[in-house]
Design a protein around this motif. Structure first.
Motif, PDB file in Angstrom:
ATOM      1  N   ASP A   1     -87.337  93.347 -77.200  1.00  0.00           N
ATOM      2  CA  ASP A   1     -87.995  92.107 -76.798  1.00  0.00           C
ATOM      3  C   ASP A   1     -89.294  91.903 -77.588  1.00  0.00           C
ATOM      4  O   ASP A   1     -89.540  90.814 -78.118  1.00  0.00           O
ATOM      5  CB  ASP A   1     -88.284  92.156 -75.289  1.00  0.00           C
ATOM      6  N   HIS A   2     -90.105  92.933 -77.682  1.00  0.00           N
ATOM      7  CA  HIS A   2     -91.385  92.809 -78.399  1.00  0.00           C
ATOM      8  C   HIS A   2     -91.177  92.640 -79.898  1.00  0.00           C
ATOM      9  O   HIS A   2     -91.871  91.838 -80.534  1.00  0.00           O
ATOM     10  CB  HIS A   2     -92.249  94.039 -78.120  1.00  0.00           C
ATOM     11  N   GLU A   3     -90.241  93.396 -80.474  1.00  0.00           N
ATOM     12  CA  GLU A   3     -90.050  93.345 -81.922  1.00  0.00           C
ATOM     13  C   GLU A   3     -89.498  91.996 -82.377  1.00  0.00           C
ATOM     14  O   GLU A   3     -89.951  91.430 -83.378  1.00  0.00           O
ATOM     15  CB  GLU A   3     -89.107  94.468 -82.367  1.00  0.00           C
ATOM     16  N   VAL A   4     -88.500  91.461 -81.657  1.00  0.00           N
ATOM     17  CA  VAL A   4     -87.915  90.180 -82.071  1.00  0.00           C
ATOM     18  C   VAL A   4     -88.909  89.049 -81.877  1.00  0.00           C
ATOM     19  O   VAL A   4     -89.030  88.152 -82.717  1.00  0.00           O
ATOM     20  CB  VAL A   4     -86.616  89.900 -81.278  1.00  0.00           C
ATOM     21  N   GLU A   5     -89.646  89.078 -80.780  1.00  0.00           N
ATOM     22  CA  GLU A   5     -90.659  88.038 -80.576  1.00  0.00           C
ATOM     23  C   GLU A   5     -91.720  88.095 -81.668  1.00  0.00           C
ATOM     24  O   GLU A   5     -92.287  87.071 -82.060  1.00  0.00           O
ATOM     25  CB  GLU A   5     -91.312  88.219 -79.202  1.00  0.00           C
ATOM     26  N   GLY A   6     -91.975  89.301 -82.213  1.00  0.00           N
ATOM     27  CA  GLY A   6     -92.951  89.445 -83.293  1.00  0.00           C
ATOM     28  C   GLY A   6     -92.417  89.099 -84.667  1.00  0.00           C
ATOM     29  O   GLY A   6     -93.157  89.159 -85.647  1.00  0.00           O
ATOM     30  N   GLY A   7     -91.132  88.741 -84.759  1.00  0.00           N
ATOM     31  CA  GLY A   7     -90.589  88.292 -86.039  1.00  0.00           C
ATOM     32  C   GLY A   7     -89.487  89.150 -86.605  1.00  0.00           C
ATOM     33  O   GLY A   7     -88.913  88.809 -87.648  1.00  0.00           O
ATOM     34  N   GLY A   8     -89.162  90.283 -85.980  1.00  0.00           N
ATOM     35  CA  GLY A   8     -88.119  91.147 -86.507  1.00  0.00           C
ATOM     36  C   GLY A   8     -86.738  90.727 -86.046  1.00  0.00           C
ATOM     37  O   GLY A   8     -86.570  90.074 -85.019  1.00  0.00           O
ATOM     38  N   GLY A   9     -85.728  91.136 -86.823  1.00  0.00           N
ATOM     39  CA  GLY A   9     -84.352  90.865 -86.428  1.00  0.00           C
ATOM     40  C   GLY A   9     -83.836  89.524 -86.890  1.00  0.00           C
ATOM     41  O   GLY A   9     -84.597  88.585 -87.128  1.00  0.00           O
ATOM     42  N   ASP A  10     -82.511  89.435 -87.038  1.00  0.00           N
ATOM     43  CA  ASP A  10     -81.855  88.204 -87.439  1.00  0.00           C
ATOM     44  C   ASP A  10     -80.384  88.306 -87.051  1.00  0.00           C
ATOM     45  O   ASP A  10     -79.940  89.311 -86.473  1.00  0.00           O
ATOM     46  CB  ASP A  10     -82.021  87.947 -88.941  1.00  0.00           C
TER      47      ASP A  10
END
Length: 896
Positions: free
Chosen positions: A198-207
């Motif tokens: 949750d924190h990583e994707v909200e910070g811009g990671g992942g696709d």
């Protein structure tokens, strides 16, 4: 230091490490070196545009880290010499190195990226492969790094580099296997990856690509272990669902559309609630609350906070760790604080009914649990103010709009779905539609209300469809069979609604130019939303869409019901407020009674009340009787309205009123001759000093009876259990045998009998017989009923429809299935009199009476007599003897 390290070769490193005679000194040196490297990487020693110096430092540090890792493999990997903290520091340093901003080549221009690759290579791959290799060498020590290393490894796998992802994602499966071997499950790993994702994707990671790789690699790894395969498949499905919602959420957070941000936030709310992640659930609750406050959606903000309050108990236990952001509080303190905030939000949103419910719960705590009578007093004062607001303050009804988003150009949470939106006060459809189009400037507006075809749904473009729908009233069970004021009923016409209608007229068969009603069919679409409105959003998806068709006769019945309801509503409004202008009442009454204006219901008669129609539509016999009954009931309603109009009309409009009276007399004579006589109840001011609404008592009897299925000229039969006459605690009883339509009710010493066999037998005797008008409830019984209602209110449980629970599919059955606007509270039967002989005999006396209970012109008396409660009416019995007339009936003032 960087210059010295860059000059050292492998021999220098080996010689230096050999100088440490003890294990402790070497461990301290390695740990201090790792901390220093991590500090220098994170604090950006050189300016960001000094790329050459930054890359030189990274190359030197990478060689040093790999050299130290080899030393650790040799000296600190065996069971006896394993140093957990040292290895932990190494992993965190390696991840910090690989994720530093200066190595994220995807952010650089192609020219700059190529220069870095030619001179230094992609250092992320080198350190990533080293981390992978060392992880697999840890053996049984891996369990020491679960779940602590889940977050750092996840951060590394999210780097958008294909080879690095393929090399490091399998570490997740190794963690799953390790924990499962140790504990029989991998709950720690699962919880940690959901939290960190949750924190990583909200910070811009992942696709999207990362989601595909994660699914493919984990499922491929699971095929080798059959015992783990089902659990891994469930985990992959869980993570994939979360990633989909998180990516949607991240996409819309940069949009100007607050609605889209709210939708994605609620999608995450639902997801975390379903998987029982309370901390994350609460986190997004407050994000949604803040979005609502930005748009001044106070009602929705209140419902959002209400979800948090329902996780708390009235106890002195300390709050769970996920509530730490509220400080050190007990659950009781936090819940009380939330309730105060929620009540204020409901007050601003004019949802006083909900605020009262919470006030009652707080009052119960103050009175019976903590015994704080001072707070109880203040709470009751606030509660009393809310009751007063309900009865005195105007609350405009919001319009509801159906919005369809069609085409593949929309995000998945909108694509080819229909939503019901709750408009704001006085918001017109045009304004709402313009605002909608501004959120999707490239969309194409559909000007039709029919569902689009597959070509539009599969189009790469965006299409928007918007039109107004009508909410379907669902009366709460506690209000059924009760004399409910209009201010209360009107609230439920546009609140706590889950079904919505859209009706479209269509022509079928030959069209009669002189009578359009013969071929006027109605195509009706019914939308059912997943939750009731209002709720935690101003819109919800319509998950159930049904299409039905109403025949011209059913359309006529609905139109007559709506007209009668308008007359009743307006009479009540003018009785309650003498300052209202007379023009709306004048236009409504004149449009009905003057054939030159609207034609009245004469076209219904020409269309449906013919031998030809009866023969061709024998199945419509009951519906024809209902329509006739509605026409008959319109006469006393019009009479009451004209009587009220006569008291309010000015001298310059007196000729207009007299003309209207003359038209009404002719209409009345015609209708009573053909469809029988219907009589309104007398209004008596002596039984109660409280102002009452004529509409609330009259609606529960006339409207409900006229719309009952299978009725004969307005006489009800017991076709459903919820239409039974309610039993009063101590004053009267009723029986409704299924075998016949007769109803027998005893009230004190009085007896009311309604004969409802195959048809209502009309009186044929020319002898004038005095009709009893009504029987009022005794004051003692009125007090008892009031107390009973209060007891029921105390026992009423706190509302549990939170909009995130299971959707409520149970609909409160209305008295008339086709009614769109009538709050048809089931009531008792009315008297039905007919026959030309009786009409002529009673005409003089009946015409001399008005709707008002008082014959005087004193307006004060009129105000006191604006309504009655629990009216029971006598009908003429077909037996030879008549019931003993009541005392009220002996008074000529009480007789129409």
């Amino acid at each position: 230091m960087t210059a010295i390290l860059s000059q050292m070769d492998d021999h220098h490193y080996a010689t230096y490490i050999e100088t440490f005679t003890g294990t402790t000194d070497l461990v301290d040196f390695l740990m201090e070196s790792f901390l220093l490297f991590k500090d220098l990487i994170g604090k950006h020693v050189y300016p960001s545009d000094w790329m050459a110096m930054i890359m030189v430092q990274n190359r030197v540090f990478l060689r040093a880290i790999n050299t130290y890792a080899d030393t650790m493999n040799q000296k600190f990997l065996t069971n006896d010499d394993f140093e957990e903290q040292l290895w932990n520091n190494y992993f965190h340093l390696a991840v910090a190195f690989i994720t530093q901003e200066s190595l994220q080549l995807q952010h650089f221009s192609p020219t700059k990226r190529n220069k870095i690759l030619v001179k230094y290579g992609d250092m992320r791959r080198l350190i990533g492969f080293a981390i992978r290799d060392i992880w697999y060498k840890l053996g049984s020590h891996k369990i020491c790094f679960i779940p602590g290393m889940v977050g750092p490894i996840l951060e590394m796998t999210l780097i958008p580099e294909e080879e690095l992802r393929r090399a490091t994602i399998p570490i997740f499966f190794d963690m799953i296997s390790c924990e499962h071997t140790q504990f029989g499950n991998f709950h720690k790993f699962e919880n940690e990856i959901i939290l960190k994702l949750d924190h990583e994707v909200e910070g811009g990671g992942g696709d999207e690509r990362y989601m595909q790789l994660l699914e493919t690699i984990l499922l491929d790894c699971a095929t080798e272990k059959s015992t783990l395969k089902p659990q891994v498949q469930h985990f992959v499905s869980l993570v994939k669902g979360l990633l989909t919602r998180l990516l949607d959420y991240r996409t819309v957070m940069s949009d100007d559309s607050r609605n889209n941000r709210m939708s994605c936030t609620v999608n995450l709310l639902n997801f975390y609630k379903d998987i029982n992640r309370e901390g994350m659930y609460i986190r997004y609750l407050y994000k949604l609350r803040d979005l609502h406050l930005e748009g001044e959606n106070y009602t929705e903000a209140a419902y959002t906070l209400l979800l948090h309050s329902r996780l708390l108990k009235w106890s002195d236990d300390m709050c769970s760790p996920q509530f730490e952001f509220h400080g050190s509080q007990t659950q009781r303190q936090l819940k009380e604080t939330l309730y105060d905030t929620i009540i204020d939000y409901f007050d601003k949103g004019k949802m006083w009914e909900e605020a009262i419910t919470l006030c009652k719960e707080l009052a119960e705590q103050y009175e019976n649990e903590i015994f704080d009578y001072e707070l109880l007093s203040k709470r009751l004062e606030k509660q009393a103010k809310f009751y007063e607001n309900i009865m005195k303050i105007l609350r405009p009804k919001p319009d509801y709009f159906a919005v369809g988003y069609y085409g593949q150009g929309y995000p998945p949470f909108l694509r080819n779905k229909v939503f019901i939106h709750r408009g704001k006060e006085y918001e017109r459809r045009e304004d709402f539609q313009n605002q909608l189009m501004s959120q999707f400037p490239s969309s194409v507006r559909l000007n039709t209300t029919t569902m689009p075809g597959e070509d539009i749904k599969n189009s790469p473009l965006q299409y928007i469809q918007c039109f107004t729908v009508q909410p379907v009233l669902e009366i709460p069970p506690r209000l059924k069979n009760k004399p409910v004021p209009d201010q209360i009923i009107n609230f439920y016409k546009s609140n706590y609604v889950q079904r919505f209608h859209y009706s479209r007229p269509v022509r079928k068969g030959p069209v009669d130019p002189n009578n359009e009603f013969v071929s006027m069919w109605i195509e009706r679409t019914t939308f059912t939303t997943v939750y009731k409105l209002p709720g935690i959003l101003r819109w919800f998806e319509a998950t159930d869409i049904k299409h039905t068709t109403l025949s011209p006769l059913e359309n006529a019945i609905e139109t007559m019901e709506s007209t009668n309801e308008k007359i009743l509503t307006m009479i009540n409004q003018y009785q309650a407020d003498w300052s209202l202008p007379i023009n709306p009442l004048s236009m409504l009454l004149n449009g009905i009674v003057d054939p030159a204006v609207m034609g009245g219901f004469a076209k219904y008669e020409k269309a449906f009340f013919t031998d030809e129609y009866t023969q061709q539509h024998s199945e419509d016999r009951d519906k024809l009787l209902r329509l006739k009954d509605l026409i008959a009931w319109q006469i006393p309603l019009l009479g009451g309205g004209i009587s009220l109009h006569g008291k309010r009309v000015t001298d310059d409009l007196r000729p207009f009123h007299e003309r209207m009276e003359e038209c009404f007399k002719q209409l009345k004579k015609k209708v009573e001759k053909e469809y029988g006589v219907r009589e309104l109840p007398d209004l008596d001011e002596r039984k109660s000093t409280r102002p009452r609404s004529m509409l609330r008592s009259f609606r529960q009897s006339i409207i409900s009876i006229s719309s009952l299925q299978g009725s004969e000229c307005g006489t009800p039969t017991k076709s459903h259990a919820d239409r039974d006459i309610p039993e009063s605690p101590n004053s009267w009883s009723s029986t409704l045998p299924r075998s016949s339509g007769s109803v027998s009710v005893s009230i004190g010493e009085e007896s009311v009998v309604t004969v409802g066999d195959a048809e209502v037998r009309l009186r044929k005797s020319k002898k004038k017989k005095k009709r009893s008008s009504m029987i009022f409830i005794t004051e003692e019984r009125e007090r008892t009923s009031t107390l009973d209602c209060k007891r029921l209110s105390k026992k009423q449980e706190f509302r549990s429809d939170t909009n995130l629970s299971e959707p409520n599919n149970e609909n409160v059955p209305l008295t008339h299935a086709n009614s769109r606007s009538l709050p048809a509270i089931t009531g008792l039967s009315l008297s039905v009199a007919g026959g030309a002989e009786e009409v002529d005999a009673a005409k003089t006396k009946r015409d001399s009476k008005t709707m008002s209970a008082s014959g005087t012109s004193d307006r004060t008396a009129d105000r006191r007599s604006k309504g009655v409660i629990n009216l029971l009416f006598k009908s003429k019995s077909s037996r030879s003897e008549d019931p003993k007339p009541s005392d009220a009936a002996k008074d000529p003032k009480n007789h129409f």
